[in-house]
Design a protein around this motif. Structure first.
Motif, short mmCIF file in Angstrom:
data_model
loop_
_atom_site.label_atom_id
_atom_site.label_comp_id
_atom_site.label_asym_id
_atom_site.label_seq_id
_atom_site.Cartn_x
_atom_site.Cartn_y
_atom_site.Cartn_z
N ASN A 161 -9.43 -10.34 -6.95
CA ASN A 161 -9.96 -8.99 -7.00
C ASN A 161 -9.23 -8.13 -5.98
O ASN A 161 -8.95 -8.57 -4.87
N VAL A 162 -8.95 -6.90 -6.37
CA VAL A 162 -8.27 -5.95 -5.50
C VAL A 162 -9.25 -4.84 -5.14
O VAL A 162 -9.85 -4.21 -6.01
N THR A 163 -9.43 -4.62 -3.83
CA THR A 163 -10.30 -3.54 -3.35
C THR A 163 -9.40 -2.43 -2.83
O THR A 163 -8.56 -2.67 -1.96
N VAL A 164 -9.57 -1.24 -3.37
CA VAL A 164 -8.72 -0.11 -3.02
C VAL A 164 -9.56 0.96 -2.34
O VAL A 164 -10.62 1.34 -2.84
N THR A 165 -9.09 1.45 -1.19
CA THR A 165 -9.80 2.46 -0.42
C THR A 165 -8.87 3.63 -0.12
O THR A 165 -7.98 3.51 0.73
N ALA A 190 -5.27 -1.20 0.47
CA ALA A 190 -5.78 -2.14 -0.53
C ALA A 190 -5.84 -3.53 0.09
O ALA A 190 -5.00 -3.88 0.92
N THR A 191 -6.84 -4.28 -0.28
CA THR A 191 -6.97 -5.67 0.14
C THR A 191 -7.23 -6.52 -1.09
O THR A 191 -7.69 -6.01 -2.12
N ARG A 208 -8.92 -3.78 -11.76
CA ARG A 208 -8.65 -4.14 -10.37
C ARG A 208 -8.86 -5.63 -10.10
O ARG A 208 -9.29 -6.04 -9.03
N SER A 209 -8.53 -6.45 -11.10
CA SER A 209 -8.55 -7.91 -10.93
C SER A 209 -7.54 -8.52 -11.89
O SER A 209 -7.15 -7.89 -12.87
N SER A 243 -8.85 -10.37 -2.62
CA SER A 243 -9.89 -11.35 -2.31
C SER A 243 -9.32 -12.62 -1.72
O SER A 243 -10.02 -13.37 -1.04
N ASN A 300 0.84 -1.19 0.00
CA ASN A 300 0.00 0.00 0.00
C ASN A 300 0.87 1.24 0.00
O ASN A 300 1.80 1.34 0.79
#
Length: 105
Positions: free
Chosen positions: A39-43, A25-26, A68-69, A28, A19
């Protein structure tokens, strides 16, 4: 002679996440078999936007900012995420107050 089938568990590979400053980012799954969709989750934090999201393996880097995957390859991977500080608006000068035409004494 009896021949029994043998099964070999498919190898799982690791997903590492770096990060950047300005968010998190996390993924799956932190471990996956080749061919698995990750899958990548970005906050982004307040005041930041997502810069880039890339995945690197075997010396090859692929930009996945839009999707983002990615499909897990047959090796460990590193997901790198950068964030950009949002531009702060320039302060606007305030008009001088008119005290009803009276001059200060």
């Amino acid at each position: 002679v009896t021949i029994s089938p043998t099964t070999t568990a498919a190898s799982e590979y690791e997903v590492f996440v770096n990060n950047g400053n300005g968010g998190s980012a996390t993924v799956s799954s932190s471990k996956a078999k080749a061919g698995t969709t990750i899958n990548v989750t970005v906050t982004p934090n307040a005041g930041f936007t997502v810069g880039t999201v890339t995945v690197t393996y075997g010396g090859q880097t692929t930009d996945i900012t839009s999707s983002r995957s990615f499909s897990m390859p047959s090796s460990n991977v590193t997901v790198d995420v950068t964030f950009n500080a949002e531009a702060q608006p320039e302060p606007q000068p305030q008009p001088e107050q008119n005290n009803g035409g009276e001059q200060p004494q």
